[in-house]
Design a protein around this motif. Structure first.
Motif, PDB file in Angstrom:
ATOM      1  N   ALA A  78       0.832  -1.201   0.000  1.00 52.51           N
ATOM      2  CA  ALA A  78       0.000   0.000   0.000  1.00 52.51           C
ATOM      3  C   ALA A  78       0.872   1.259   0.000  1.00 52.51           C
ATOM      4  O   ALA A  78       0.484   2.290  -0.543  1.00 52.51           O
ATOM      5  N   GLU A  79       2.046   1.183   0.619  1.00 50.85           N
ATOM      6  CA  GLU A  79       2.968   2.308   0.732  1.00 50.85           C
ATOM      7  C   GLU A  79       4.334   1.890   0.200  1.00 50.85           C
ATOM      8  O   GLU A  79       4.743   0.740   0.370  1.00 50.85           O
ATOM      9  N   PRO A  80       5.066   2.809  -0.398  1.00 48.15           N
ATOM     10  CA  PRO A  80       6.423   2.450  -0.829  1.00 48.15           C
ATOM     11  C   PRO A  80       7.333   2.240   0.380  1.00 48.15           C
ATOM     12  O   PRO A  80       7.126   2.838   1.437  1.00 48.15           O
ATOM     13  N   LEU A  81       8.321   1.380   0.199  1.00 48.84           N
ATOM     14  CA  LEU A  81       9.293   1.156   1.268  1.00 48.84           C
ATOM     15  C   LEU A  81      10.183   2.390   1.409  1.00 48.84           C
ATOM     16  O   LEU A  81      10.423   3.108   0.432  1.00 48.84           O
ATOM     17  N   PRO A  82      10.681   2.632   2.614  1.00 44.96           N
ATOM     18  CA  PRO A  82      11.652   3.714   2.745  1.00 44.96           C
ATOM     19  C   PRO A  82      12.906   3.391   1.940  1.00 44.96           C
ATOM     20  O   PRO A  82      13.185   2.229   1.636  1.00 44.96           O
ATOM     21  N   ALA A  83      13.646   4.405   1.588  1.00 42.06           N
ATOM     22  CA  ALA A  83      14.919   4.223   0.890  1.00 42.06           C
ATOM     23  C   ALA A  83      15.972   3.868   1.940  1.00 42.06           C
ATOM     24  O   ALA A  83      16.171   4.613   2.897  1.00 42.06           O
ATOM     25  N   VAL A  84      16.612   2.723   1.781  1.00 41.64           N
ATOM     26  CA  VAL A  84      17.618   2.249   2.737  1.00 41.64           C
ATOM     27  C   VAL A  84      18.941   2.136   1.993  1.00 41.64           C
ATOM     28  O   VAL A  84      19.034   1.429   0.989  1.00 41.64           O
ATOM     29  N   ARG A  85      19.953   2.841   2.511  1.00 41.40           N
ATOM     30  CA  ARG A  85      21.236   2.880   1.817  1.00 41.40           C
ATOM     31  C   ARG A  85      22.375   2.743   2.811  1.00 41.40           C
ATOM     32  O   ARG A  85      22.432   3.474   3.804  1.00 41.40           O
ATOM     33  N   PRO A  86      23.294   1.796   2.569  1.00 44.02           N
ATOM     34  CA  PRO A  86      24.471   1.696   3.440  1.00 44.02           C
ATOM     35  C   PRO A  86      25.484   2.787   3.082  1.00 44.02           C
ATOM     36  O   PRO A  86      25.736   3.056   1.906  1.00 44.02           O
ATOM     37  N   VAL A  87      26.024   3.443   4.104  1.00 43.68           N
ATOM     38  CA  VAL A  87      27.058   4.465   3.932  1.00 43.68           C
ATOM     39  C   VAL A  87      28.183   4.168   4.921  1.00 43.68           C
ATOM     40  O   VAL A  87      28.044   3.322   5.807  1.00 43.68           O
ATOM     41  N   GLU A  88      29.282   4.874   4.773  1.00 48.60           N
ATOM     42  CA  GLU A  88      30.427   4.713   5.684  1.00 48.60           C
ATOM     43  C   GLU A  88      30.873   3.246   5.748  1.00 48.60           C
ATOM     44  O   GLU A  88      31.189   2.726   6.814  1.00 48.60           O
ATOM     45  N   ILE A  89      30.902   2.583   4.599  1.00 45.05           N
ATOM     46  CA  ILE A  89      31.214   1.157   4.546  1.00 45.05           C
ATOM     47  C   ILE A  89      32.711   0.933   4.765  1.00 45.05           C
ATOM     48  O   ILE A  89      33.541   1.567   4.125  1.00 45.05           O
ATOM     49  N   VAL A  90      33.002   0.012   5.670  1.00 40.59           N
ATOM     50  CA  VAL A  90      34.372  -0.449   5.909  1.00 40.59           C
ATOM     51  C   VAL A  90      34.328  -1.968   5.809  1.00 40.59           C
ATOM     52  O   VAL A  90      33.558  -2.612   6.528  1.00 40.59           O
ATOM     53  N   SER A  91      35.136  -2.539   4.908  1.00 44.57           N
ATOM     54  CA  SER A  91      35.071  -3.990   4.726  1.00 44.57           C
ATOM     55  C   SER A  91      36.463  -4.595   4.675  1.00 44.57           C
ATOM     56  O   SER A  91      37.427  -3.938   4.304  1.00 44.57           O
ATOM     57  N   GLU A 132      21.303   4.337   6.310  1.00 40.83           N
ATOM     58  CA  GLU A 132      20.454   5.516   6.356  1.00 40.83           C
ATOM     59  C   GLU A 132      19.092   5.115   5.807  1.00 40.83           C
ATOM     60  O   GLU A 132      18.994   4.580   4.702  1.00 40.83           O
ATOM     61  N   VAL A 133      18.056   5.344   6.599  1.00 40.44           N
ATOM     62  CA  VAL A 133      16.685   5.035   6.204  1.00 40.44           C
ATOM     63  C   VAL A 133      15.989   6.372   5.952  1.00 40.44           C
ATOM     64  O   VAL A 133      15.894   7.205   6.850  1.00 40.44           O
ATOM     65  N   ARG A 134      15.547   6.561   4.715  1.00 38.40           N
ATOM     66  CA  ARG A 134      14.974   7.853   4.320  1.00 38.40           C
ATOM     67  C   ARG A 134      13.536   7.704   3.819  1.00 38.40           C
ATOM     68  O   ARG A 134      13.168   6.676   3.242  1.00 38.40           O
ATOM     69  N   ASP A 135      12.755   8.738   4.051  1.00 40.28           N
ATOM     70  CA  ASP A 135      11.379   8.795   3.574  1.00 40.28           C
ATOM     71  C   ASP A 135      11.404   8.744   2.045  1.00 40.28           C
ATOM     72  O   ASP A 135      12.138   9.515   1.414  1.00 40.28           O
ATOM     73  N   PRO A 136      10.636   7.833   1.431  1.00 35.39           N
ATOM     74  CA  PRO A 136      10.686   7.716  -0.032  1.00 35.39           C
ATOM     75  C   PRO A 136      10.096   8.927  -0.754  1.00 35.39           C
ATOM     76  O   PRO A 136      10.419   9.176  -1.907  1.00 35.39           O
TER      77      PRO A 136
END
Length: 132
Positions: A62-75, A90-94
């Motif tokens: 019914a609603e779009p998912l929030p935008a979820v993006r990994p940042v500051e990645i260290v691997s 970071e979870v952002r309002d779509p």
């Protein structure tokens, strides 16, 4: 796999967040999970599903998912089939891109017959304003 490839792995993981089968294909079936809202260690995808709830097909949302993006990645790829990835989600309002939530994450991965899989996931909620 290089550390850059592990970075790509985690970016692809969250790109597929809305596709439960694609997301879960990157998890070891016996994955262990710590999540802020869950009081005990989850063992396996079935226990993780208790937290996530039922999968919903994209066309049935019914609603779009929030935008979820990994940042500051260290691997790190330790060269023995073990990888370690640390990042902030970071979870952002779509609709407007407003930051809703930040989550600090550590994933331990093993490389096996089906490629890299997360064997342990540890996530901790952070203040959305960036204060640690």
């Amino acid at each position: 796999m290089t550390s850059a490839s592990l970075d790509d792995f985690v970016v692809a993981l969250y790109r597929d967040l809305g596709d439960r089968a694609a997301f879960d294909a990157r998890l070891d079936p016996a994955v262990t999970v710590w999540e802020t809202p869950w009081p005990t260690l989850m063992r396996g995808i079935a226990e993780l599903d208790e937290l996530r709830g039922p999968a919903v097909a994209p066309e049935d949302r019914a609603e779009p998912l929030p935008a979820v993006r990994p940042v500051e990645i260290v691997s790190d790829d330790f060269g023995d089939g073990t990888g370690l990835v640390r990042y902030v989600l970071e979870v952002r309002d779509p609709a407007d891109g407003r930051l809703l939530e930040r989550v600090r994450v550590t994933d331990v991965l093993r490389d096996g017959d089906e490629g890299w899989r997360i064997v342990h996931h540890h996530a901790q909620d952070l203040p959305a304003d960036g204060a640690n």
